[in-house]
Design a protein around this motif. Structure first.
Motif, PDB file in Angstrom:
ATOM      1  N   ALA A  87       0.991  -1.026  -0.007  1.00 30.86           N
ATOM      2  CA  ALA A  87       0.119  -0.098  -0.199  1.00 30.86           C
ATOM      3  C   ALA A  87       1.058   1.020   0.276  1.00 30.86           C
ATOM      4  O   ALA A  87       0.661   2.844  -0.865  1.00 30.86           O
ATOM      5  N   ASP A 119     -10.226  -0.985  -2.718  1.00 29.27           N
ATOM      6  CA  ASP A 119     -10.143   0.031  -1.957  1.00 29.27           C
ATOM      7  C   ASP A 119     -10.482  -0.435  -0.346  1.00 29.27           C
ATOM      8  O   ASP A 119      -9.457  -0.375   0.434  1.00 29.27           O
ATOM      9  N   CYS A 120     -11.703  -0.828  -0.187  1.00 36.43           N
ATOM     10  CA  CYS A 120     -11.584  -1.266   1.335  1.00 36.43           C
ATOM     11  C   CYS A 120     -10.592  -2.408   1.890  1.00 36.43           C
ATOM     12  O   CYS A 120     -10.233  -1.881   2.579  1.00 36.43           O
ATOM     13  N   MET A 123      -7.571   0.278   2.204  1.00 38.55           N
ATOM     14  CA  MET A 123      -7.365   0.569   2.645  1.00 38.55           C
ATOM     15  C   MET A 123      -7.690  -0.138   4.799  1.00 38.55           C
ATOM     16  O   MET A 123      -6.635   0.391   5.972  1.00 38.55           O
ATOM     17  N   GLN A 127      -3.211  -0.242   4.792  1.00 39.06           N
ATOM     18  CA  GLN A 127      -2.889   1.146   5.122  1.00 39.06           C
ATOM     19  C   GLN A 127      -3.581   1.332   6.981  1.00 39.06           C
ATOM     20  O   GLN A 127      -3.345   2.166   7.628  1.00 39.06           O
ATOM     21  N   PHE A 129      -6.492   1.183   8.289  1.00 39.37           N
ATOM     22  CA  PHE A 129      -7.490   2.467   8.752  1.00 39.37           C
ATOM     23  C   PHE A 129      -7.940   1.500   9.055  1.00 39.37           C
ATOM     24  O   PHE A 129      -8.663   0.778   9.109  1.00 39.37           O
ATOM     25  N   SER A 134     -12.410   3.951   7.632  1.00 40.29           N
ATOM     26  CA  SER A 134     -12.441   3.928   6.700  1.00 40.29           C
ATOM     27  C   SER A 134     -13.946   4.659   5.284  1.00 40.29           C
ATOM     28  O   SER A 134     -14.145   5.292   4.639  1.00 40.29           O
ATOM     29  N   LEU A 137     -13.890   8.021   5.428  1.00 30.12           N
ATOM     30  CA  LEU A 137     -13.506   8.559   3.585  1.00 30.12           C
ATOM     31  C   LEU A 137     -13.789   7.829   2.090  1.00 30.12           C
ATOM     32  O   LEU A 137     -13.586   8.669   1.192  1.00 30.12           O
TER      33      LEU A 137
END
Length: 167
Positions: A87, A119-120, A123, A127, A129, A134, A137
């Motif tokens: 990521a 994406d989910c 994240m 990342q 989150f 998430s 965002l």
């Protein structure tokens, strides 16, 4: 441990025999035998529960295996450090930098996901989150993010087991 299991099995045999005797007496209309039979039945249930616990090594009646109990105990489809490195795409001298081959493997595992699932998933797992962060965002609800992440995990799991590239 085996001695304990053996003694519980002997107790079960004795309780079964006593239950059969009380059943015959209760059939004749003996009220005391009916009460004793009910008590013996409860004792048999408790002994069966202990025997199952000793034989299986886990609490009887649990429907889920250990892999489905809590998030921190679940099987990880990908190494979390690799996913975070993927990521971030950092090129500094970090020990978690990925080789080109590792990047290609992760890309191959993620290629089966829709854009929203990817994406989910990235994240939450890449990342780090939380689901709530998430969702904020991505302008989704927390449950939607969880659904997308769960779908992504199922797809990645299928991809990992069926792909020769990821073996």
């Amino acid at each position: 441990m085996q001695d304990l299991l053996k003694s519980y099995k002997e107790t079960r045999r004795g309780l079964n025999a006593a239950y059969d005797v009380r059943r015959e007496e209760a059939a004749k209309g003996n009220e005391a035998a009916m009460t004793e039979r009910q008590l013996i039945s409860e004792m048999r249930g408790e002994v069966e529960w202990v025997i199952e616990w000793l034989e299986t090594g886990r609490r009887p009646g649990n429907k889920r295996g250990i892999e489905r109990r809590a998030a921190y105990q679940r099987e990880k489809l990908m190494d979390p450090l690799r996913m975070q490195a993927f990521a971030e795409r950092g090129k500094a001298g970090s020990p978690v930098n990925l080789s080109e081959w590792q990047l290609e493997q992760i890309e191959d595992a993620l290629c089966c996901l829709t854009e929203r699932e990817r994406d989910c998933y990235v994240m939450v797992h890449g990342q780090c989150f939380s689901l709530e962060q998430s969702a904020d965002l991505l302008n989704l609800t927390k449950s939607s993010v969880q659904t997308y992440v769960n779908r992504a995990q199922v797809k990645i799991s299928e991809r990992v087991t069926s792909s020769l590239f990821l073996a």
